[in-house]
Scaffold this active site. Structure first.
Site, PDB file in Angstrom:
ATOM      1  N   TYR A 128      -3.233  -1.067  10.462  1.00 41.94           N
ATOM      2  CA  TYR A 128      -3.297  -1.880   9.239  1.00 41.94           C
ATOM      3  C   TYR A 128      -2.098  -1.568   8.332  1.00 41.94           C
ATOM      4  CZ  TYR A 128      -3.955  -2.143   4.257  1.00 41.94           C
ATOM      5  OH  TYR A 128      -3.704  -2.296   2.927  1.00 41.94           O
ATOM      6  N   HIS A 129      -1.907  -0.262   8.069  1.00 41.69           N
ATOM      7  CA  HIS A 129      -0.798   0.114   7.175  1.00 41.69           C
ATOM      8  C   HIS A 129       0.547  -0.333   7.763  1.00 41.69           C
ATOM      9  CE1 HIS A 129      -3.921   2.952   5.551  1.00 41.69           C
ATOM     10  NE2 HIS A 129      -3.310   2.681   4.412  1.00 41.69           N
ATOM     11  N   SER A 173      -1.681   4.030  10.108  1.00 36.71           N
ATOM     12  CA  SER A 173      -2.664   3.218  10.845  1.00 36.71           C
ATOM     13  C   SER A 173      -1.994   1.902  11.191  1.00 36.71           C
ATOM     14  CB  SER A 173      -3.915   2.951   9.995  1.00 36.71           C
ATOM     15  OG  SER A 173      -3.717   1.828   9.137  1.00 36.71           O
ATOM     16  N   LYS A 175       1.480  -3.730   6.866  1.00 39.14           N
ATOM     17  CA  LYS A 175       2.023  -3.839   5.506  1.00 39.14           C
ATOM     18  C   LYS A 175       3.509  -3.457   5.471  1.00 39.14           C
ATOM     19  CE  LYS A 175      -1.140  -4.403   2.483  1.00 39.14           C
ATOM     20  NZ  LYS A 175      -1.700  -5.620   1.889  1.00 39.14           N
ATOM     21  N   THR A 217       0.831  -1.207   0.000  1.00 42.87           N
ATOM     22  CA  THR A 217       0.000   0.000   0.000  1.00 42.87           C
ATOM     23  C   THR A 217       0.865   1.256   0.000  1.00 42.87           C
ATOM     24  OG1 THR A 217      -1.558   1.288   1.315  1.00 42.87           O
ATOM     25  CG2 THR A 217      -0.230  -0.289   2.523  1.00 42.87           C
TER      26      THR A 217
HETATM   27  N1  USQ Z   1     -11.457  10.104   3.810  1.00 41.92           N
HETATM   28  C1  USQ Z   1     -12.345  11.150   3.982  1.00 41.92           C
HETATM   29  N2  USQ Z   1     -13.663  10.832   4.122  1.00 41.92           N
HETATM   30  C2  USQ Z   1     -14.134   9.551   4.075  1.00 41.92           C
HETATM   31  C3  USQ Z   1     -13.221   8.502   3.876  1.00 41.92           C
HETATM   32  C4  USQ Z   1     -11.887   8.828   3.760  1.00 41.92           C
HETATM   33  O1  USQ Z   1     -11.976  12.317   4.013  1.00 41.92           O
HETATM   34  O2  USQ Z   1     -15.344   9.353   4.209  1.00 41.92           O
HETATM   35  C5  USQ Z   1     -10.024  10.390   3.646  1.00 41.92           C
HETATM   36  C6  USQ Z   1      -9.173   9.713   4.724  1.00 41.92           C
HETATM   37  O3  USQ Z   1      -9.066  10.513   5.861  1.00 41.92           O
HETATM   38  C7  USQ Z   1      -7.875   9.459   3.989  1.00 41.92           C
HETATM   39  C8  USQ Z   1      -8.283   9.293   2.531  1.00 41.92           C
HETATM   40  O4  USQ Z   1      -9.593   9.822   2.415  1.00 41.92           O
HETATM   41  O5  USQ Z   1      -7.046  10.589   4.084  1.00 41.92           O
HETATM   42  C9  USQ Z   1      -8.302   7.840   2.059  1.00 41.92           C
HETATM   43  O6  USQ Z   1      -9.079   7.070   2.949  1.00 41.92           O
HETATM   44  P1  USQ Z   1      -9.724   5.662   2.506  1.00 41.92           P
HETATM   45  O7  USQ Z   1     -10.611   5.223   3.638  1.00 41.92           O
HETATM   46  O8  USQ Z   1     -10.324   5.759   1.160  1.00 41.92           O
HETATM   47  O9  USQ Z   1      -8.442   4.733   2.345  1.00 41.92           O
HETATM   48  P2  USQ Z   1      -7.397   4.161   3.411  1.00 41.92           P
HETATM   49  O10 USQ Z   1      -7.919   4.088   4.788  1.00 41.92           O
HETATM   50  O11 USQ Z   1      -6.128   4.922   3.217  1.00 41.92           O
HETATM   51  O12 USQ Z   1      -7.232   2.661   2.923  1.00 41.92           O
HETATM   52  C10 USQ Z   1      -7.536   2.238   1.583  1.00 41.92           C
HETATM   53  C11 USQ Z   1      -7.712   0.724   1.613  1.00 41.92           C
HETATM   54  C12 USQ Z   1      -6.384   0.062   1.994  1.00 41.92           C
HETATM   55  C13 USQ Z   1      -5.295   0.545   1.053  1.00 41.92           C
HETATM   56  C14 USQ Z   1      -5.219   2.061   1.081  1.00 41.92           C
HETATM   57  C15 USQ Z   1      -4.229   2.635   0.099  1.00 41.92           C
HETATM   58  O13 USQ Z   1      -8.740   0.353   2.521  1.00 41.92           O
HETATM   59  O14 USQ Z   1      -6.530  -1.344   1.941  1.00 41.92           O
HETATM   60  O15 USQ Z   1      -4.070   0.003   1.460  1.00 41.92           O
HETATM   61  O16 USQ Z   1      -6.503   2.594   0.718  1.00 41.92           O
HETATM   62  S1  USQ Z   1      -3.476   4.118   0.703  1.00 41.92           S
HETATM   63  O17 USQ Z   1      -4.505   5.055   1.101  1.00 41.92           O
HETATM   64  O18 USQ Z   1      -2.644   4.643  -0.338  1.00 41.92           O
HETATM   65  O19 USQ Z   1      -2.701   3.751   1.865  1.00 41.92           O
END
Ligand code: USQ
Length: 394
Positions: A194-195, A192, A198, A157
C-alpha cells in the site's frame, strides 16, 4: 469555491465534506464504497453501522440546509473522472441536479488505504495497485485536458519515507554530489505494498506537475486517531467509518477498542516502532489550510502532516493509563510482529510547513483519549474480538 472530494465515504472523506460544507464551500463527494465493500468482503465488522453516503448527505441537508452533492461511481473509470470536470456527471443525490461547475479544488482520498489489506494475497495486492494508481492517473489526465488550474490536495503518507537513519525532510532534499547541487524528492522506501503505491503516486504526480504545470499539494500523513469531529455535533449518524480490526483499524483506535472490550493490547514485536500521529480534527485543519493557500502552477508542494511522535509501546502504555483512570484493567501483550519493519530505529521527521501556513496542532492528551473511550464504550456490544488479530503477514 467548489471542492470536489474523491473518496468521500471513507474515514476522512466524509468528515472533510462536512468541514468544507459548513464553511460555505460547494461540495461534491464521489465514492464507489470500496472501503465498505472490502470490509464486508473480508468480514471485519465496524464499531457502528454507518448510513450510506446519500443518506448522510440528506441528513446533513436536513440539519444544516447545506447541500453536499453525491456521486456513486468508480474513479478508475476515466470517463466518470472526466465527467466531474466537463459536466456530464450524474448525481446519486443532490438537491439541485445542475452541474456545480469545474472544481477549484480536488481533495484526493480515493485510495485503498490499508497496508495489511494490500498484502493479504495477490488479489488484494492487485486491487490496491490498480485502484490507487489508476485513480491518480485518471485525475492527472482530467486536469491536464479539462482543468489545469484546479488545485489538488492529495493525501500521501509518512510511510513513504520508511524509517531512514537520517532526518526526514518535508518531501524534498538538497543533495551535493561531486561539487554540484540539486534538489530531489526525499528518498522513499516504503514498508508495505500500500505504502509503495503512494510512492508511485508521488512519482506520477511529480511527473505531471513537471510536464503540464499542474498545482498539487501532497500531505504526508501519519496514522490518524479519533471519531468525532466538530461538525458531527454529537450526532452519531454523521460519525466517520470507524474500524478497529487488524486490517483497516489504525493503532490508537484499535488500542482504545481493545481496552474497552478487555483484549490485551496488541503491540507488534518490541513496540519501538515510531510514527507521527494526528487527531482527525487536525487532518481537517491541515486540508483546510492547504486549500486556503493553494500551491502555485507547476508547484508540487509537500508537507509532513503529523503533530507528534510515539512508539507503539508508548501508545499502549498511554492507553493503559487512561483506561486505568476510567476503571479498566488494561493488559499489554507483545505479539510476534506480523509486519517486516524496524522495531527500534532512528526517527526524526521535520513537520513545520503546515504550522507555517497557520495550522494549530492539538495533541493526544489523557482527556482526548478518555473522550474516545467514552464514545467507544457506547458500542461495546458491537465489538467483535475475532477480528482484532488474525495475523496478516508480510
Ligand atoms: N501496530 C501495533 N499494533 C497494532 C497495530 C499497529 O504495534 O495493533 C504498529 C504497526 O506495526 C506500525 C504502527 O503501529 O508500526 C502503525 O500501524 P497502523 O496500523 O496504525 O498504521 P499503518 O499501517 O502504518 O497505516 C496507517 C493508515 C495508512 C496511512 C499510515 C500513515 O492505515 O492509510 O498511510 O497509517 S504512516 O503510518 O505514517 O505510514
Amino acid at each position: 469555491m467548489h471542492v470536489l472530494i474523491l473518496g468521500g465515504d471513507g474515514y476522512l472523506g466524509w468528515p472533510t465534506a462536512m468541514y468544507f460544507s459548513k464553511r460555505g464551500y460547494d461540495v461534491t463527494v464521489v465514492d464507489n464504497y470500496l472501503r465498505r465493500n472490502n470490509c464486508t468482503a473480508i468480514d471485519v465488522g465496524m464499531l457502528y453501522p454507518v448510513p450510506t453516503l446519500q443518506a448522510r448527505a440528506k441528513l446533513w441537508y436536513e440539519k444544516t440546509g447545506r447541500e453536499i452533492k453525491v456521486v456513486i461511481g468508480d474513479l478508475t473509470d476515466a470517463e466518470l473522472m472526466r465527467s466531474l470536470f466537463d459536466g456530464r456527471v450524474t448525481y446519486s443525490w443532490a438537491v439541485n441536479d445542475e452541474f456545480t461547475g469545474v472544481p477549484e479544488t480536488v481533495i484526493h482520498y480515493a485510495e485503498q488505504p490499508s497496508a495489511p489489506f494490500s498484502l493479504i494475497d495477490y488479489k488484494t495486492a492487485n486491487l490496491t495497485v490498480s485502484n490507487n494508481l489508476l485513480v491518480t492517473n485518471n485525475l492527472m489526465f482530467a486536469l491536464k485536458d479539462l482543468s489545469p488550474d484546479t488545485h489538488v490536495v492529495h493525501i500521501g503518507t509518512m510511510g513513504e519515507y520508511g524509517t531512514p537513519n537520517i532526518d526526514i525532510e518535508e518531501g524534498w532534499i538538497d543533495i551535493e554530489h561531486k561539487g554540484r547541487q540539486d534538489r530531489f524528492l526525499f528518498p522513499r522506501q516504503a514498508g508495505s505494498l500500500y505504502h509503495t503505491t503512494k510512492v508511485m503516486d508521488t512519482d506520477l504526480i511529480w511527473f505531471c506537475v513537471r510536464m503540464w504545470g499542474l498545482r498539487v499539494t501532497n500531505l504526508m500523513q501519519g496514522p490518524v486517531y479519533g471519531l468525532e469531529t466538530h461538525e458531527t455535533e454529537g450526532d452519531e449518524r454523521l460519525y466517520p467509518i470507524f474500524n478497529y480490526d487488524e486490517v483497516f483499524g489504525t493503532i490508537v483506535n484499535r488500542f482504545i477498542t481493545q481496552a474497552v472490550v478487555g483484549y490485551p493490547l496488541t503491540v507488534y514485536g518490541r513496540g519501538g516502532q515510531t510514527r507521527g500521529y494526528l487527531n482527525i480534527n487536525d487532518t481537517l485543519q491541515c486540508v483546510g489550510k492547504s486549500v486556503e493557500t493553494p500551491a502555485k502552477a507547476g508547484e508540487f508542494r509537500i508537507f509532513n502532516q503529523i503533530m507528534e511522535t510515539f512508539t507503539a509501546l508508548e501508545l499502549a502504555e498511554f492507553t493503559q493509563r487512561v483506561g486505568a483512570n476510567l476503571g479498566y484493567d488494561v493488559q499489554i501483550d507483545h505479539l510476534d510482529n506480523p509486519r517486516k519493519e524496524a522495531e527500534e530505529h532512528y526517527y526524526n521527521p521535520t513537520y513545520q510547513g503546515l504550522i507555517d501556513i497557520g495550522v494549530e496542532p492539538h495533541y493526544l492528551t489523557d482527556e482526548v483519549m478518555a473522550g474516545m473511550f467514552r464514545v467507544v464504550e457506547r458500542y461495546r456490544g458491537n465489538i467483535r474480538k475475532d477480528v482484532i488479530f488474525r495475523g496478516v503477514k508480510w
